[in-house]
Structures are given as structure tokens and as C-alpha cells.
Design an enzyme around this catalytic site. Structure first.
Site, short mmCIF file in Angstrom:
data_model
loop_
_atom_site.label_atom_id
_atom_site.label_comp_id
_atom_site.label_asym_id
_atom_site.label_seq_id
_atom_site.Cartn_x
_atom_site.Cartn_y
_atom_site.Cartn_z
N ASP A 1 -18.75 12.13 3.98
CA ASP A 1 -18.76 13.16 4.88
C ASP A 1 -19.79 13.08 5.87
O ASP A 1 -20.99 13.01 5.56
CB ASP A 1 -19.00 14.38 4.04
CG ASP A 1 -18.96 15.79 4.89
OD1 ASP A 1 -18.04 15.71 5.54
OD2 ASP A 1 -19.88 16.68 4.72
N THR B 1 -16.09 16.26 10.86
CA THR B 1 -17.37 16.24 11.39
C THR B 1 -17.71 14.62 11.71
O THR B 1 -18.66 14.60 12.52
CB THR B 1 -18.56 16.41 10.15
OG1 THR B 1 -17.80 15.69 9.01
CG2 THR B 1 -18.37 17.97 9.69
N THR B 2 -17.18 13.84 11.47
CA THR B 2 -17.40 12.45 11.71
C THR B 2 -16.75 12.20 12.89
O THR B 2 -17.10 11.78 13.96
CB THR B 2 -16.72 11.27 10.54
OG1 THR B 2 -17.15 11.73 9.47
CG2 THR B 2 -17.15 10.02 10.82
N ASP C 1 -14.10 20.76 2.24
CA ASP C 1 -13.63 20.25 3.59
C ASP C 1 -12.03 20.84 3.80
O ASP C 1 -11.93 21.44 4.67
CB ASP C 1 -13.88 18.76 3.87
CG ASP C 1 -15.15 18.42 4.46
OD1 ASP C 1 -16.01 19.08 4.49
OD2 ASP C 1 -14.98 17.28 4.74
#
Lengths: 527, 535
Positions: free
Chosen positions: A61, A94-95, A387
Site C-alpha cells: 500500500d 495512493t501509489t 482500501d
């Protein structure tokens, strides 16, 4: 000439090109760091904390990785920040947001090197971002009206999100768990009512969704282990001696006998309180604070199940689930709303005993029990599931859906490219660069999967030249595939947030031409 | 040097431990001071104007600030040099007085110092330079008044206010949506402005930020927003036609200021004490209920018991609300802040049309909106943005815009921006210089040159040829006798600032010139710097 320095001793100042370099390099380093975790074949990172115990986290994550880093470079901090915000706002992507911002800066660096003013690049990026967003808006699919299809969409989104995580082996199982859990919320984004309990042991496939509520507590000794048609009082009150709240009060005694008297009075008071609680007509009492032995015994005598020291979230959730109110005073039993459930029983998961409330009044809350080989595994599974839950709950509100697998990036890149061709002036270089940065995301996904990215992207681009193409990268077979057939979808809200915050962050870093670092605060040596 | 002799010929020391102090005297001291001042100005020079760049500042604790605002840059820079600190003060006082133009004032002071250095080298006495500057600043000040325009605006015609705010915002990172930001700022100021007294209390505008969403989602709320949630999770999340009791006393038994002790020495006392305590809580809640309050806002926390009683009586409450917010709520809702329960009366309650709790994002962030208040004189600007630094910077930018709007309400004269006012002043000062006999003439001319520094920096930051552009604009101003010609930073095609709608406030400009002249005069008068040496 003795000018003396402007700043304090250890402060540093970097100007112009050097400052720009420092911020670009810092930002790109962060982007490269998380780059390899992108996509279904992305790899995980091990993070070891410097604190006591050197605890280890294994994760995929982006937000978790970046949160745990100690970073000195100010530009890198901006990227960490956007990833954190992305996590808070939509929970996923998020990445991607960091990788996209990093790519935007990488392209910007090239432009700066050929002497294009950063402000020109920024205005180009802005136009491109706007255009990309519109391109996405045109292509969204909204199945809100068709419940069946909508659920299908949710399922696809959950699978896509989970496919890059540790849960990918059992993604269908977990996607179903997540979708079921979110559908129960009926549109609210309050994820608190979904409880996740982690219990080591068993395998991931043993995880299950429970419609009731599970409290990770033990039942007091000598109290009933199973209650049907339970009436529950959820409370937040001290069940030791009541504190005297009048300021300045103190107990002063002059003999041992008095002490004993007061003790009796105290006990009497507690007995009264317990009696009042029992008078509510309950057979289960859950308290946030500790219940001491004495009242516990009293409860046991009355045949009431008493559960102590449930944490605050647990209490709130329990209140929500059973429809009771959280009480702190017990003088008016008739007006306190009690919670109800059909059955309370002790269940065993693995080696642990838990209390299970089933047949609850409110259908919103539920519990997901995760099983897995090790705590690390479970932690990562929880993050992945979180997520997925976040994305799903956001999608329930904003039901616009896009295809995944690099499809949205290619659509945006195509629209942005067209804009570049139409725009006169230096800005068109920046717009072109924006589209290159967008393509970098599918490229990275392909690279991480060990595929020939150059070949694939070229094919994909040709595919997208046709109107209404749904082509994306099929990582499993390693070729260009039809995303609508493969069922790979993503939420529009996530993509939009990625696009906007990455552009914002890149813009912010581009505008900088000077970095002033103050001297670090001196720690006083404590001997 | 620091040795003196008394009437008996014995020597004594004026400054002790001479060799441990570093000392600069005379021209050296002045030059060193000037170069320090210039160094500060140089840092800010590149962030001037719409194409100006930002700075990253890292605080001693590693916090990162990204900003374009002169006052903030200087404040966070943590300078060590005394003269540099003076410059920091200069920008701060501009910030307090006007709120905008904090970068410009430092750049101007830097330019004045640079010119002064040349004059000092020619052997002109610093005091004469200072006096010349003083004369010149007065000329510029009057000239500004001369070229200023009155700008009429009313409650409906706010276009001019918005345009001026846009000029301020165009140099900040928010310039992507400067139009909507400017509108928000103007609406907020007009909402709280006292147009008759021509005064605005900016404290009534609360600026609140929350990360997430996008800049375009920034909104103006006619009401108050509190970053708190209801004290009990099961209290209603939405209250219509709320009557608000605003309390500064805790829901707790009283704590007299004088020290006292309640001794418990018998069982009866113990029991009565308990009953008393329960009664206290009950009474307090009952009092709130009696006056008809439907929402309690309390500055302090309250006990679990009180919390439940409130919940039980269906009286929603918010706890731990800050003092400033409490005041704003009182103003907005027309309520009174009540320090004691005994003093609660129905007319002291505030009224609001709608109070609601709103959740954000996936984390459990909640905020309470108090809207449709009885008196909408207090407003909140709610900023959304991609990350924390963005929000901080937007807050600062909006503060500037708010100040500008306020200044315009106080004094509706404007001058044109884009360096046109400075160029025009420079021409006026240059022309006036010849009339002064004496050495001051040189200083006045130097002042005129220094005024050119701002348009020059503007042109440089916009990627234009500074000298070429400046001389062209100057020639144009004289030829057309038009004080509105400035630097065309955004490449629009015209350099008439009237057409570009680039305005600045008159008082802002005047203050810039006055403040920078004052500080420069002060620096020039220093001829001895004594500083303790390092260890």
C-alpha cells in the site's frame, strides 16, 4: 568584506537551478520507490521500524509505505502528503498519485532543461489536466439505476482493487465480502460500522463476513454463556467506586469503625447502582469501563451477562448495531432505549473465545473476520480490505465507473495529445509532456509484470485510435485485452482524485525556485 | 579605541573584553549592513509578480512550508543577521497594516539600499542621503495621490473589488481559480463590512481548511463552521431552527476559587454528597432545557454522566469549542455567551436556521456547520485542496485578498499595477530632483532609480528583457502622458493596465514607499556595529 552570514550556522539555502534539481530529484526518488508496487504484479516492501522491537510491516500500500519513511527532502514530503490525503479521501490510488506526480515532474525537468519557463509548463499542465478530466467524464459509465448491474460494477471494482494486493489469490472471495459489507451500509460512507477482526490461524479463505456483531471479549465467570432475545444496555460508566465530583471533597475519618462504615456505604451505593441497572429489565450489560469484581458478582447473581472494558469504538458500534443508546445514568429506566438482539453466544474462532451478537435490530453493521497465517499477513490483508471498502463506499455515492488496466490513462493521453496539437505556443510542449506522463502509468504496470512495455503500449495506442475502444493491458495473458470483457473496472472518483492531486502537487513543486532550510533545533543534552 | 582616560590620566575601558567582540565602524559598517539588506531583498525578488516563483522553507522541526508570500518567507527564514531582522520587521509591519505587498516593500528597500551604497562610495554623507530619500518619498507619495483613481462600488456593483482581489491572487498558486477565490473574498468582506463606518473587522471571517477535494470546492459559508463533533455519537446530526445556549462554564459541580475542603466523616454525609452531586447535573441540564435551548455549545468538556443526561433529554451538545469560535458563534447567532447556568435566559440564546454535522472522506473527520444564522455578520471560508501545504498557502493568499478588499472599502482609491505606478512615480521624482539644490539632488535621483527596481524585477521574472522593456514603457508613459502603462507580465499584448484590469490599492502602495524609506533611513544612520563574538 565582513558581511556576516544572513542565516544561522547550520541553515542552508539553495537557489535557482540547484533548488529545482533538489526538489525534482527528491520527488522522483519517492516516485521510483513506490513505482514497483503498482499494478497486479507489483511487488511488496518490507518496512522495519526504528523503534523498540524493530517491528516489521510487509505492504503493498503506497500510503503505508510513504507514511513510514523518514524523509528530509521537502519536495518529497509534498508527495508523501498527497498520498496521505488520497488515502483519507478515497482510500485507494495512493501509489498511482505519487507515480503520476513523479512522472509529471520528470517530464517537466526535461522541459526546464530546454529552457521553458516553469510557469509556462504549469499553465500547460493545467490545460491538460482539465482536458483529461473532461475526456474521462465523457467516457464514464453510470449504472446507478440498474441495481443488478451496479452490484456487478462494485464487484469488478473490488476485484480490481484487490488484485494488486496480497489478497489477489482469493480476490473473488474478498471482493464478495467487501461488496456485501458495503451494500449493507446503504449509501453511508461511515466505515466504522464495518468491523474487522483479525485472528491468526487458518487460511485467508477461511475469512468470513458475519451479519451480526462480534466483540472480542470474554464473558464474566459464572454468567450465562448464551442468551436468547437479549435486551442489552450499552453503558459508559465507572463500575468501581463512583468518584466524588464535588471539588475539594475528601474523606476524613477518625476511627477504624468509621472506615468500615464508609466502606459499607460505598458497597451499598454500588449495589444500588447495579440494582438500578438491572431494573432496566436487561439481561446483558456492556460497559466501556472496567467492571470490578463486586458488581460483576452482583450481575452474575442476577443472571445478567456483564461485559467489561469494551473499547470506545466497540461501544459506539454496538450502540449502533443493537439500536440502544449509550447510557451513563440509570435513574429513568423507562426512557432509556435498550438494544435488542436475538441471540448472544460465545463462539470460538481458532483458539479464542469471542462474543457473538446475532439477529441484531439494525442491519447496517457487520463484522468481517480475517484469518491468515501470520500477523503480518493479517495486517496487510486488513489494509487491502480497507482500501477496497473505502473505494466501494465512495462508489456507492458516486456511481460513475471507468474501465481499468491503463484504459483511463490511454483515453486521457489521447485527448491531451489532441489538445497539444491544437494549442499554439510553448505550452503545447508541456501538454505533450503531460500525455507522456499519463502513459507512464500503464508502462509501469506492464514493466512490473515483466512484459515488453514498449511493444504493448504501442499496440494499446493503436487500439485506442479507434473510436470507443475498451482496450487495456491484460497483465495475466501479457497482451492487449478488452477491459469490458475482462471485467476490470475502477471508480471514477479515484481516478479524478489521482489526476487532480498529482497535477496540483507537481505544480506546487515546479513553482519553487529556492529552498531555505533552517538550522535544526538543537536538542539539549540531557545527561 | 574603547579605551578612555579620566581626568587623572588613568585609563579605563568602555567596552569590556574588547578582543571578544567583533566590531565594524564607519563606511565598513554601513556597507556590511547594506549588503545584508540587499541579500534579503534578493531572496524575495524572484517571487514578485504573477510569474514569480515560490520558496520551500523547512523549519527547525522539519515542517515544510511552500509559499509565495513575502511576509511568510521572511518570518520562517529564521535569520540571524540584525539588519536582516529589520527587513523582516519591515515586511511584517506591511502585513499588519495592509496585508498585501509584503514582497514589494522588501524589494523596494533593497533597491534603495543598493542606490545608497553607490552614493556613499562617492563620499556623500549618509544623513544627506537619508534626507534626500525622505524628500523623494514625499514627492512620490503625493504623486501617487495625483494619479490615483476613485473607484465606485456598491453592494451590487462589486466588479471592481473582485478585479483588485484578482490582481493580488494572480501571483499566488491559487491563480488557477482566482476568479472564484476573489469572488469568495469579496463576498465575505462585504458580508461583514460596515459600509457606513467604512470599516471591516476581519476577525469575523473565519478561514477553515480541510485537506481533500479540490481547490474549486472551496466555498463561502454564511455561518460558522466548527471542527468538532457532537459530544455523544447518538445525538441528532441535524437540527433545524436551533436555539443555541453558548456556555463558558463546564457541566460540572462548581469549583470555587477559594480553597476549601469538604470533609466527609460519616455515612450520612457521604450519601447526601452523592445526592447533591446528582442534583447538580440534573439542575444544569434542566436549566438549559427550561430556557428552550435545542443545542448546547460549551467551551469546556463534560462528564460522561452529564453527557448522557443531555443525550437523554434530547439536548444535543458540542464540547471543547475554542474561545474565538465561541465568540464568532455568539456574534453570528445573535446569542450571548453565558458564564453561569443561573444567568441563562431565553433571550440570551442564539438562533440558527440549520445546524448540521458533515463527514468527510473515509476517515471519521466531522465538522459542524451552523448556518442561516440570525445575524449573518460572521462568515466562514472553507478551503479544500490536494494537500496540507496547498491549504496553508491558500489560506495566506486569501488573507491577502481579504485585506485588499478591506482596504478598498476603507479607501476606494486605486492605482494601476504591473509596475505602472512605480514607473510614473520614478518619472515624477526624477523631474522634481532638478529643482533641489545641494547634495540631496543626487539622493533624489537615486530614489527614482530605485523605484525602477520593481518593474524591472517584474519584467525579469516574466522572462522579458528587463532594461529594454522598462525603457520602452517609460518612453511610452512620457509620450502618451499615460500613467497606466506597465509591464505586460502575462503576455496579453497590451501594456495599458487599465485594459488588463490590474489594480492595486492606493494606501498599499503609499505604505510601501513610506515604510521602505523609513527602514532604509534607519539602516543608513548606523555607523557602528558591535556584536559579541562567537564564544
Amino acid at each position: 568584506m565582513a558581511t556576516g552570514s544572513l542565516f544561522k550556522d547550520e541553515a542552508t539555502e539553495e537557489k535557482g537551478e540547484r533548488a529545482r534539481m533538489a526538489s525534482f530529484i527528491g520527488a522522483m526518488a519517492i516516485a521510483d520507490l513506490v513505482k514497483t508496487t503498482l499494478g497486479p504484479k507489483g511487488m511488496d516492501k518490507i518496512l522495519q521500524s526504528t523503534g523498540r522491537g524493530h517491528s516489521v510491516t510487509v505492504t503493498n500500500d503506497g500510503a503505508t509505505i510513504l507514511k513510514s519513511l523518514h524523509i528530509d527532502n521537502p519536495a518529497a514530503k509534498v508527495l508523501v502528503d498527497i498520498s496521505k490525503v488520497q488515502d483519507d479521501e478515497v482510500g485507494d490510488g495512493t501509489t498511482s498519485v505519487v507515480v503520476l506526480a513523479g512522472e509529471l515532474l520528470r517530464e517537466a525537468e526535461k522541459l526546464v532543461n530546454v529552457k521553458i519557463h516553469p510557469m509556462t509548463i504549469i499553465s500547460g499542465y493545467r490545460m491538460a489536466a482539465e482536458c483529461a478530466r473532461n475526456a474521462l467524464l465523457e467516457k464514464v459509465v453510470d449504472n446507478k439505476l440498474d441495481a443488478e448491474k451496479f452490484k456487478d460494477d462494485l464487484m469488478k471494482i473490488a476485484m480490481t482493487t484487490l488484485s494488486s494486493k496480497i489478497l489477489s489469490q482469493d480476490k473473488e472471495h474478498f471482493a464478495k465480502l467487501a461488496v456485501d459489507a458495503v451494500m449493507r451500509l446503504k449509501g453511508s460512507t461511515n466505515l466504522e460500522s464495518i468491523q474487522i477482526i483479525k485472528k491468526p490461524g487458518g487460511s485467508l479463505t477461511d475469512s468470513f463476513l458475519d451479519e451480526g456483531f462480534i466483540l472480542d471479549k470474554k464473558i464474566g465467570v459464572g454468567q450465562p454463556k448464551r442468551i436468547e432475545n437479549a435486551k442489552i444496555l450499552v453503558a459508559n460508566t465507572a463500575m468501581d467506586t463512583d468518584k466524588v465530583k464535588i471539588y475539594g471533597a475528601r474523606v476524613r475519618v477518625d476511627s477504624m469503625a468509621k472506615v468500615a462504615e464508609i466502606e459499607v456505604a460505598e458497597k451499598e451505593k454500588m449495589r444500588e447502582k447495579v440494582q438500578k441497572i438491572i431494573n432496566h429489565g436487561i439481561n446483558c450489560f456492556v460497559n466501556r469501563q472496567l467492571i470490578y469484581n463486586f458488581p460483576e458478582e452482583l450481575f452474575a447473581d442476577a443472571g445478567v451477562l456483564a461485559i467489561e472494558h469494551a473499547d470506545f469504538d466497540g461501544i459506539e458500534r454496538l450502540g449502533l448495531v443493537t439500536g440502544g443508546e449509550i447510557a451513563s445514568t440509570f435513574d429513568n429506566p423507562e426512557s432509556v432505549k435498550l438494544g435488542h438482539c436475538k441471540l448472544i453466544e460465545e463462539i470460538m474462532i481458532g483458539e479464542d473465545k469471542l462474543i457473538h451478537f446475532s439477529g441484531v435490530a439494525m442491519g447496517q453493521a457487520c463484522t468481517i473476520v480475517l484469518r491468515g497465517a501470520s500477523p503480518h499477513m493479517l495486517d496487510e490483508a486488513e489494509r487491502s480490505l480497507h482500501d477496497a471498502l473505502c473505494v466501494l463506499s465512495q462508489t456507492v455515492n458516486d456511481s460513475r465507473v471507468l474501465f481499468g488496466g491503463g484504459w483511463p490513462e490511454m483515453v486521457m493521453a489521447k485527448a491531451v495529445d489532441e489538445l497539444a496539437r491544437k494549442t499554439p505556443g510553448k505550452r503545447s510542449h508541456a501538454i505533450e509532456a503531460f500525455s507522456r506522463a499519463l502513459i507512464a502509468i500503464p508502462t509501469t504496470i506492464a514493466d512490473n509484470a515483466g512484459l515488453d512495455s514498449a511493444e504493448l503500449i504501442a499496440q494499446l495506442r493503436a487500439e485506442h485510435h479507434k473510436e470507443g475502444s475498451t482496450a487495456g493491458i491484460d497483465v495475466i495473458s501479457g497482451s492487449v485485452g478488452d477491459m469490458s470483457e475482462l471485467g476490470i473496472s475502477e471508480a471514477f472518483k479515484v481516478k479524478q482524485a489521482v489526476l487532480l492531486s498529482a497535477t496540483e502537487a507537481a505544480e506546487m513543486i515546479l513553482r519553487v525556485d529556492e529552498i531555505i532550510t533552517c538550522a535544526p533545533r538543537r536538542r539539549e543534552d540531557r545527561m | 579605541m574603547a579605551l578612555a582616560f579620566d581626568e587623572f590620566g588613568r585609563q579605563f575601558i568602555i567596552i569590556r573584553e574588547q578582543d571578544q567582540k567583533s566590531r565594524l565602524r564607519g563606511l565598513d559598517a554601513q556597507k556590511s549592513n547594506i549588503s545584508a539588506g540587499k541579500a534579503v531583498a534578493r531572496i524575495l525578488r524572484t517571487s514578485l509578480g504573477p510569474k514569480g516563483m515560490d520558496k520551500i522553507l523547512q523549519s527547525p522541526d522539519g515542517e515544510v512550508t511552500i509559499t509565495n508570500d513575502g511576509a511568510t518567507i521572511l518570518e520562517q527564514m529564521d535569520v540571524d543577521n540584525q539588519i536582516a531582522k529589520l527587513m523582516v520587521e519591515l515586511s511584517r509591519s506591511q502585513d499588519y497594516e495592509i496585508g498585501d505587498g509584503t514582497t514589494g516593500v522588501v524589494v523596494m528597500a533593497g533597491a534603495l539600499l543598493e542606490q545608497a551604497e553607490k552614493l556613499l562610495e562617492r563620499g556623500i554623507h549618509p544623513i544627506r542621503v537619508a534626507e534626500g530619500y525622505e524628500l523623494a518619498s514625499r514627492i512620490a507619495f503625493e504623486h501617487l495621490e495625483h494619479i490615483a483613481h476613485k473607484y465606485e462600488f456598491g453592494e451590487t456593483n462589486v466588479e471592481s473589488l473582485i478585479q483588485t482581489c484578482m490582481t493580488t491572487l494572480s501571483s499566488k498558486i491559487v491563480n488557477r481559480c482566482k476568479r472564484s477565490m476573489a469572488e469568495i473574498a469579496v463576498k465575505a468582506v462585504l458580508a461583514v463590512a460596515d459600509l457606513e463606518r467604512k470599516d471591516v473587522n476581519l476577525d469575523l471571517i473565519k478561514v477553515e481548511g480541510k485537506v481533500g477535494g479540490k481547490l474549486e470546492d472551496t466555498e463561502l459559508i454564511y455561518g460558522i463552521m466548527v471542527d468538532k463533533d457532537m459530544s455523544h455519537p447518538q445525538m441528532p446530526k441535524q437540527i433545524e431552527d436551533a436555539k443555541i445556549a453558548i456556555l463558558t462554564c463546564p457541566f460540572e459541580p462548581p469549583k470555587p476559587k477559594t480553597k476549601h475542603k469538604v470533609d466527609i466523616d460519616s455515612v450520612e454525609k457521604f450519601q447526601t454528597l452523592r445526592q447533591q452531586e446528582q442534583k447538580y447535573f440534573d439542575d444544569m441540564v434542566q436549566k438549559c432545557k427550561d430556557v428552550g435551548a435545542t443545542l448546547v455549545i460549551c467551551q469546556w468538556g463534560f462528564d460522561d454522566e452529564a453527557n448522557h443526561l443531555l443525550m437523554h433529554r434530547n439536548l444535543p451538545a458540542v464540547r471543547w469549542v475554542g474561545g474565538v469560535e465561541l465568540e464568532l458563534i455568539a456574534i453570528a447567532t445573535g446569542g450571548r455567551i453565558v458564564p453561569r447556568f443561573q444567568e441563562l435566559t431565553p433571550e440570551k440564546l442564539g438562533k440558527a436556521g440549520l445546524v448540521r454535522e458533515k463527514a468527510f472522506g473515509t476517515t471519521k473527520d466531522r465538522m459542524i456547520y451552523i448556518e442561516h444564522c440570525a445575524n449573518s455578520r460572521a462568515v466562514t471560508i472553507f478551503i479544500r485542496g490536494g494537500n496540507k501545504m496547498m491549504i496553508e498557502e491558500t489560506k495566506r493568499s486569501l488573507h491577502d485578498a481579504l485585506c485588499v478588499a478591506r482596504n478598498l472599502i476603507r479607501n476606494n482609491s486605486i492605482v494601476y499595477g504591473g509596475g505602472s505606478a512605480e514607473i510614473s512615480c520614478s518619472l515624477a521624482v526624477e523631474a522634481a530632483a532638478d529643482k533641489y539644490p545641494g547634495v540631496e539632488q543626487y539622493a533624489i535621483r537615486a530614489f527614482a532609480d530605485a523605484l525602477d527596481a520593481i518593474p524591472m524585477a517584474l519584467a525579469e521574472n516574466s522572462g522579458l528583457q528587463p532594461i529594454e522593456t522598462l525603457s520602452a514603457v517609460k518612453a511610452q508613459q512620457i509620450k502618451e502622458n499615460n500613467p497606466c502603462c506597465g509591464i505586460d507580465c502575462n503576455d496579453v499584448g497590451t501594456n495599458d493596465m487599465r485594459e488588463q484590469n490590474v489594480f492595486e490599492t492606493l494606501i498599499g502602495k503609499q505604505q510601501q514607499i513610506l515604510l521602505s524609506t523609513q527602514v532604509v533611513k534607519m539602516i543608513l544612520k548606523i555607523d557602528d556595529v558591535i556584536s559579541p563574538s562567537e564564544y
